[in-house]
Scaffold this active site. Sequence first.
Site, PDB file in Angstrom:
ATOM      1  N   GLY A 218       1.124  -1.596  -0.280  1.00 28.36           N
ATOM      2  CA  GLY A 218       0.196  -0.621  -0.066  1.00 28.36           C
ATOM      3  C   GLY A 218       0.864   1.064   0.217  1.00 28.36           C
ATOM      4  CB  VAL A 219       0.231   4.865   0.863  1.00 25.32           C
ATOM      5  CG1 VAL A 219      -0.123   4.592   3.065  1.00 25.32           C
ATOM      6  CG2 VAL A 219       0.312   5.643   0.693  1.00 25.32           C
ATOM      7  CG  ASP A 220       4.792   1.080   5.262  1.00 27.20           C
ATOM      8  OD1 ASP A 220       4.546   1.093   6.112  1.00 27.20           O
ATOM      9  OD2 ASP A 220       6.504   0.871   4.503  1.00 27.20           O
TER      10      ASP A 220
HETATM   11  P1  ADP Z   1      -3.686   1.225   6.161  1.00 22.10           P
HETATM   12  O1  ADP Z   1      -2.535   0.024   6.599  1.00 22.10           O
HETATM   13  O2  ADP Z   1      -3.710   2.083   7.381  1.00 22.10           O
HETATM   14  O3  ADP Z   1      -5.245   0.773   5.776  1.00 22.10           O
HETATM   15  P2  ADP Z   1      -2.579   1.664   3.565  1.00 22.10           P
HETATM   16  O4  ADP Z   1      -1.809   1.830   2.308  1.00 22.10           O
HETATM   17  O5  ADP Z   1      -3.349  -0.478   2.942  1.00 22.10           O
HETATM   18  O6  ADP Z   1      -3.098   1.850   4.861  1.00 22.10           O
HETATM   19  O7  ADP Z   1      -3.731   2.291   2.372  1.00 22.10           O
HETATM   20  C1  ADP Z   1      -4.721   3.470   2.681  1.00 22.10           C
HETATM   21  C2  ADP Z   1      -4.767   4.053   1.826  1.00 22.10           C
HETATM   22  O8  ADP Z   1      -3.527   4.746   0.783  1.00 22.10           O
HETATM   23  C3  ADP Z   1      -6.169   3.536   0.955  1.00 22.10           C
HETATM   24  O9  ADP Z   1      -7.106   4.367   0.733  1.00 22.10           O
HETATM   25  C4  ADP Z   1      -5.060   2.756  -0.616  1.00 22.10           C
HETATM   26  O10 ADP Z   1      -5.682   2.682  -1.945  1.00 22.10           O
HETATM   27  C5  ADP Z   1      -4.151   4.667  -0.697  1.00 22.10           C
HETATM   28  N1  ADP Z   1      -2.765   4.314  -0.892  1.00 22.10           N
HETATM   29  C6  ADP Z   1      -2.237   3.494  -1.446  1.00 22.10           C
HETATM   30  N2  ADP Z   1      -0.738   3.956  -2.470  1.00 22.10           N
HETATM   31  C7  ADP Z   1      -0.885   5.390  -2.151  1.00 22.10           C
HETATM   32  C8  ADP Z   1      -0.135   5.698  -2.866  1.00 22.10           C
HETATM   33  N3  ADP Z   1       0.555   6.033  -3.376  1.00 22.10           N
HETATM   34  N4  ADP Z   1      -0.490   7.817  -2.146  1.00 22.10           N
HETATM   35  C9  ADP Z   1      -1.326   7.869  -1.715  1.00 22.10           C
HETATM   36  N5  ADP Z   1      -2.570   7.499  -1.066  1.00 22.10           N
HETATM   37  C10 ADP Z   1      -2.310   5.601  -1.647  1.00 22.10           C
END
Ligand code: ADP
Length: 179
Positions: A38-40
């Site tokens: 994901g975003v991480d």
């Molecule tokens: P969590 O474990 O907190 O749910 P995630 O990374 O799985 O974190 O998702 C959190 C949100 O970030 C989701 O809505 C996902 O679609 C979004 N996301 C994923 N990649 C990115 C990015 N590169 N930039 C912005 N938002 C993102």
Amino acid sequence: MIVQFGSCRIELVQGDITSQQVDAIVNAANSRLAGGGGVDGAIHRAAGPTLMEETRVKYPEGCPTGSAVATSAGRLAAKFVFHTVGPIWRGGVAGEADLLASAYHRCLELAVEHACRSIAFPAISTGVYGYPMDLAAERSLATVRKFLLEQQHPELVRFVLFDGGSFGAFARALEAMAE
Ligand code: ADP
């Protein structure tokens, strides 16, 4: 979409948080700060390996749910990355709303402590952590709005929503709040 709250503003954009030109970018991390998808994953890939090295050295214990820690931002255009841990959705009866609010609140406090004028948030907890998007939008925006009205800092809070669905949910919630 931009809404003004006192001398501050909340902005919604659809896009990728790693390309934002702001002082601080928020990462939705896990409590071990161990990296993930994901975003991480996107933030660590774009920032480069120094981000994980610094995180390991500074925060070997990780970060509790609802809190946040700061590192530098490696190759990103931002000055800082604030790693926060949102709640895993368990049906709404396990204090998720308060933990989500606390994650946003702690990041905003870190922004003030680090003299950041602008900060970008993803939709914390709405990916693999399963928080329903509409509820997350409402709670996230209400928390930021309250902080801005009380503290008058930071000047700009940008939510970077990854797709049309999340952008729509946040836009509806922000419109309702601005009425
Ligand atoms: P969590 O474990 O907190 O749910 P995630 O990374 O799985 O974190 O998702 C959190 C949100 O970030 C989701 O809505 C996902 O679609 C979004 N996301 C994923 N990649 C990115 C990015 N590169 N930039 C912005 N938002 C993102």
